[in-house]
Write a protein that holds these residues in place. Structure first.
Motif, PDB file in Angstrom:
ATOM      1  N   ASP A  23       0.858  -1.184   0.000  1.00 23.40           N
ATOM      2  CA  ASP A  23       0.000   0.000   0.000  1.00 23.40           C
ATOM      3  C   ASP A  23       0.897   1.237   0.000  1.00 23.40           C
ATOM      4  N   LEU A  24       1.484   1.510  -1.163  1.00 21.96           N
ATOM      5  CA  LEU A  24       2.435   2.617  -1.279  1.00 21.96           C
ATOM      6  C   LEU A  24       2.188   3.348  -2.587  1.00 21.96           C
ATOM      7  N   MET A  25       2.076   4.673  -2.506  1.00 25.91           N
ATOM      8  CA  MET A  25       1.897   5.522  -3.684  1.00 25.91           C
ATOM      9  C   MET A  25       3.133   6.396  -3.834  1.00 25.91           C
ATOM     10  N   THR A  26       3.518   6.660  -5.079  1.00 24.41           N
ATOM     11  CA  THR A  26       4.685   7.492  -5.335  1.00 24.41           C
ATOM     12  C   THR A  26       4.463   8.318  -6.588  1.00 24.41           C
ATOM     13  N   ASP A  27       5.150   9.471  -6.648  1.00 21.33           N
ATOM     14  CA  ASP A  27       5.113  10.268  -7.872  1.00 21.33           C
ATOM     15  C   ASP A  27       6.423  10.157  -8.645  1.00 21.33           C
ATOM     16  N   GLN A  28       7.314   9.246  -8.205  1.00 19.60           N
ATOM     17  CA  GLN A  28       8.570   9.014  -8.922  1.00 19.60           C
ATOM     18  C   GLN A  28       8.307   8.024 -10.062  1.00 19.60           C
ATOM     19  N   LEU A  29       7.382   8.392 -10.928  1.00 24.29           N
ATOM     20  CA  LEU A  29       6.922   7.489 -11.976  1.00 24.29           C
ATOM     21  C   LEU A  29       8.001   7.217 -13.010  1.00 24.29           C
ATOM     22  N   TYR A  30       8.573   8.282 -13.573  1.00 25.19           N
ATOM     23  CA  TYR A  30       9.512   8.124 -14.679  1.00 25.19           C
ATOM     24  C   TYR A  30      10.810   7.429 -14.272  1.00 25.19           C
ATOM     25  N   PRO A  31      11.434   7.775 -13.131  1.00 24.16           N
ATOM     26  CA  PRO A  31      12.658   7.057 -12.757  1.00 24.16           C
ATOM     27  C   PRO A  31      12.426   5.558 -12.545  1.00 24.16           C
ATOM     28  N   LEU A  32      11.349   5.206 -11.814  1.00 19.72           N
ATOM     29  CA  LEU A  32      11.082   3.794 -11.565  1.00 19.72           C
ATOM     30  C   LEU A  32      10.725   3.054 -12.849  1.00 19.72           C
ATOM     31  N   LEU A  33       9.963   3.696 -13.704  1.00 18.94           N
ATOM     32  CA  LEU A  33       9.626   3.066 -14.982  1.00 18.94           C
ATOM     33  C   LEU A  33      10.873   2.816 -15.813  1.00 18.94           C
ATOM     34  N   SER A  34      11.790   3.770 -15.822  1.00 17.68           N
ATOM     35  CA  SER A  34      13.016   3.615 -16.608  1.00 17.68           C
ATOM     36  C   SER A  34      13.822   2.413 -16.130  1.00 17.68           C
ATOM     37  N   VAL A  35      13.987   2.299 -14.812  1.00 18.32           N
ATOM     38  CA  VAL A  35      14.784   1.199 -14.271  1.00 18.32           C
ATOM     39  C   VAL A  35      14.094  -0.143 -14.518  1.00 18.32           C
ATOM     40  N   LEU A  36      12.802  -0.241 -14.175  1.00 21.90           N
ATOM     41  CA  LEU A  36      12.097  -1.515 -14.301  1.00 21.90           C
ATOM     42  C   LEU A  36      11.941  -1.930 -15.760  1.00 21.90           C
ATOM     43  N   ASN A  37      11.655  -0.985 -16.635  1.00 21.39           N
ATOM     44  CA  ASN A  37      11.554  -1.317 -18.059  1.00 21.39           C
ATOM     45  C   ASN A  37      12.867  -1.860 -18.582  1.00 21.39           C
ATOM     46  N   ASN A  38      13.977  -1.257 -18.141  1.00 20.87           N
ATOM     47  CA  ASN A  38      15.286  -1.728 -18.580  1.00 20.87           C
ATOM     48  C   ASN A  38      15.537  -3.158 -18.122  1.00 20.87           C
ATOM     49  N   LEU A  39      15.231  -3.444 -16.857  1.00 25.62           N
ATOM     50  CA  LEU A  39      15.467  -4.786 -16.322  1.00 25.62           C
ATOM     51  C   LEU A  39      14.562  -5.824 -16.974  1.00 25.62           C
ATOM     52  N   VAL A  40      13.271  -5.488 -17.130  1.00 29.97           N
ATOM     53  CA  VAL A  40      12.326  -6.463 -17.686  1.00 29.97           C
ATOM     54  C   VAL A  40      12.586  -6.689 -19.177  1.00 29.97           C
ATOM     55  N   SER A  41      12.912  -5.632 -19.917  1.00 31.53           N
ATOM     56  CA  SER A  41      13.218  -5.809 -21.342  1.00 31.53           C
ATOM     57  C   SER A  41      14.490  -6.635 -21.528  1.00 31.53           C
ATOM     58  N   ASN A  42      15.480  -6.461 -20.627  1.00 34.24           N
ATOM     59  CA  ASN A  42      16.667  -7.311 -20.674  1.00 34.24           C
ATOM     60  C   ASN A  42      16.302  -8.771 -20.429  1.00 34.24           C
ATOM     61  N   ALA A  43      15.361  -8.996 -19.505  1.00 34.03           N
ATOM     62  CA  ALA A  43      14.916 -10.365 -19.235  1.00 34.03           C
ATOM     63  C   ALA A  43      14.224 -10.968 -20.453  1.00 34.03           C
ATOM     64  N   VAL A  44      13.413 -10.162 -21.121  1.00 34.33           N
ATOM     65  CA  VAL A  44      12.735 -10.641 -22.335  1.00 34.33           C
ATOM     66  C   VAL A  44      13.751 -11.009 -23.399  1.00 34.33           C
ATOM     67  N   GLU A  45      14.768 -10.179 -23.560  1.00 31.96           N
ATOM     68  CA  GLU A  45      15.795 -10.457 -24.568  1.00 31.96           C
ATOM     69  C   GLU A  45      16.634 -11.675 -24.203  1.00 31.96           C
ATOM     70  N   ALA A  46      16.810 -11.935 -22.902  1.00 33.10           N
ATOM     71  CA  ALA A  46      17.625 -13.070 -22.482  1.00 33.10           C
ATOM     72  C   ALA A  46      16.916 -14.399 -22.701  1.00 33.10           C
ATOM     73  N   ILE A  47      15.598 -14.420 -22.559  1.00 42.58           N
ATOM     74  CA  ILE A  47      14.831 -15.657 -22.742  1.00 42.58           C
ATOM     75  C   ILE A  47      14.777 -15.989 -24.231  1.00 42.58           C
ATOM     76  N   GLU A  48      15.090 -17.218 -24.554  1.00 44.24           N
ATOM     77  CA  GLU A  48      15.182 -17.590 -25.968  1.00 44.24           C
ATOM     78  C   GLU A  48      13.808 -17.708 -26.634  1.00 44.24           C
ATOM     79  N   LYS A  49      12.963 -18.619 -26.151  1.00 45.84           N
ATOM     80  CA  LYS A  49      11.649 -18.822 -26.776  1.00 45.84           C
ATOM     81  C   LYS A  49      10.512 -18.728 -25.770  1.00 45.84           C
ATOM     82  N   THR A  50      10.589 -19.504 -24.715  1.00 49.63           N
ATOM     83  CA  THR A  50       9.545 -19.508 -23.693  1.00 49.63           C
ATOM     84  C   THR A  50      10.178 -19.320 -22.321  1.00 49.63           C
ATOM     85  N   GLY A  51       9.409 -18.762 -21.410  1.00 49.56           N
ATOM     86  CA  GLY A  51       9.915 -18.551 -20.062  1.00 49.56           C
ATOM     87  C   GLY A  51       8.963 -17.714 -19.246  1.00 49.56           C
ATOM     88  N   ALA A  52       9.466 -17.193 -18.149  1.00 44.54           N
ATOM     89  CA  ALA A  52       8.635 -16.396 -17.246  1.00 44.54           C
ATOM     90  C   ALA A  52       9.471 -15.273 -16.653  1.00 44.54           C
TER      91      ALA A  52
END
Length: 419
Positions: free
Chosen positions: A280-309
């Motif tokens: 139960d936490l609200m924040t207005d640091q939208l853009y910094p957190l989005l930048s970091v998480l998008n970078n990490l998750v997109s790297n994970a997508v690129e690392a997975i070859e065909k199927t994964g989680a």
């Protein structure tokens, strides 16, 4: 409006039709609740009218009118038993079933009156009269209900038509902006390589032509113009609305997941995205957190070859927000772990063999540090790689000062002055 067809207190009125219509219209209420409340109100209202006219005592009035409650209660009970509301899709069948319910509910009321001692002669004519009123009321109600439904469906169809036309216009506008985005993406990739090359030469104290820096500034200026054009086009399509404001951590992670689901589908991969967290936490640091998480998750997508989680775990630890990004990719080689946060280090290449810029994780780490936190790799092995972002909650709860936006003309003036 009422009729007394059998020269007795038993009556036939339009109130029964209104009750029937309410029974099928107010789907949020159980039928028995509607029947019991209607029966109580009808009996109470008739007793109240008798008290005004003074025709009979209160006890006699109650005994005279209480069998009417049997009609409404029995009607609603039978309607619930046969699930009458689910039959409204077939109007003719619903009309027949409704007439049968009305007939047996009237028969129930007459039976109660007979049991209470009211004189009543039951005959074939009585059955015909009851069936006649039942059929008329039932099909009248079904007709009114279907007219209302038809009008509602037409309104929905018109609204969907207008929405479809709007989406077509939006799609055509987005199709046009896509070309500017492709151009800008290619240009920004080239600028990133040139910038890193310039950085490397300066680190090695090699001679750098001033023209290189000027070319970079020109490319940045052109990219900025493209971004302004794209922003203006998108603002026209969807309306210029501010996205500033507090957002929950769960909603922010959901935005990251939705964006990378599209990225995975575009890459032809089958990846399951999960979110695990109850914060139960609200924040207005939208853009910094989005930048970091998008970078990490997109790297994970690129690392997975065909199927994964890919799973996002969010929790509070003391005065810190912890978000871990876990993927089922092949993991990071042991020799590369000490280098992954170094600028320029990369293991990714495009189809032409050109290396990536290698500054994504560096950029994400620097953003985490500006929030007073840190980003680290906590586990890497085949089938499980986990990055952890830790940010103090005090920084997330602080309001970001909003500066006034400069006009395009003012921005151009400042940029030209620098150049």
């Amino acid at each position: 409006m009422k009729m007394n067809p059998f020269d007795s207190p038993f009556r036939v009125s339009l109130g029964s039709a209104v009750f029937f219509l309410g029974l099928v219209a107010f789907t949020s209420l159980p039928p028995l609740v509607i029947g019991a409340s209607t029966g109580a109100v009808v009996v109470g209202f008739r007793v109240f009218l008798d008290s005004l006219t003074g025709e009979m005592s209160a006890s006699e009035s109650v005994l005279t009118h209480i069998p009417a409650a049997g009609y409404y209660i029995s009607f609603s009970a039978m309607a619930a038993a046969v699930r009458f509301r689910h039959r409204m899709a077939a109007p003719i069948r619903a009309g027949v079933v409704g007439a049968a319910l009305d007939f047996f509910a009237n028969a129930c009321e007459l039976g109660i009156r007979y049991w209470m001692g009211e004189p009543f002669a039951f005959s074939g004519q009585t059955v015909i009269v009851l069936w006649l009123f039942a059929i008329l009321r039932s099909f009248c109600v079904i007709g009114v209900y279907n007219m209302w439904v038809t009008k509602h469906v037409r309104s929905l169809a018109e609204a969907r038509k207008q929405e479809l036309e709007r989406l077509i216009m939006v799609s055509s506008g987005l199709y046009e902006e896509m070309f500017y985005l492709q151009k800008s993406m290619a240009l920004m990739e080239d600028m990133t390589r040139q910038s890193y090359d310039l950085y490397s030469r300066l680190i090695e104290r090699k001679h750098v032509e001033p023209r290189v820096a000027l070319e970079l500034a020109e490319h940045i200026h052109e990219t900025k113009k493209d971004m302004q054009r794209i922003f203006a086009g998108l603002s026209k399509l969807i309306g210029r609305q501010s996205v500033r404001g507090r957002i929950s951590i769960a909603e922010l992670c959901a935005m990251v997941i939705r964006a990378n689901e599209k990225y995975a589908n575009l890459s032809g991969k089958t990846i399951t995205f999960l979110y695990n967290g109850h914060i139960d936490l609200m924040t207005d640091q939208l853009y910094p957190l989005l930048s970091v998480l998008n970078n990490l998750v997109s790297n994970a997508v690129e690392a997975i070859e065909k199927t994964g989680a890919v799973t996002l775990h969010a929790r509070l630890r003391g005065n810190e927000l912890i978000i871990e990004v876990e993927d089922t990719g092949p993991g990071i080689a042991a020799d590369d772990i000490t280098w992954i946060f170094q600028p320029g280090f990369t293991t990714k290449y495009d189809r032409q063999g050109n290396p990536s810029t290698g500054i994504g994780l560096t950029h994400a780490r620097d953003i985490a540090q500006t929030l007073g936190g840190h980003l680290q790799l906590v586990k890497s092995e085949p089938g499980q790689t986990v990055f952890r972002l830790a940010v103090p909650t005090a920084h997330l709860l602080q309001s970001t000062p909003i500066t006034a936006e400069m006009s395009d003309h003012e921005a151009d003036q400042q940029e030209n002055a620098v150049m």
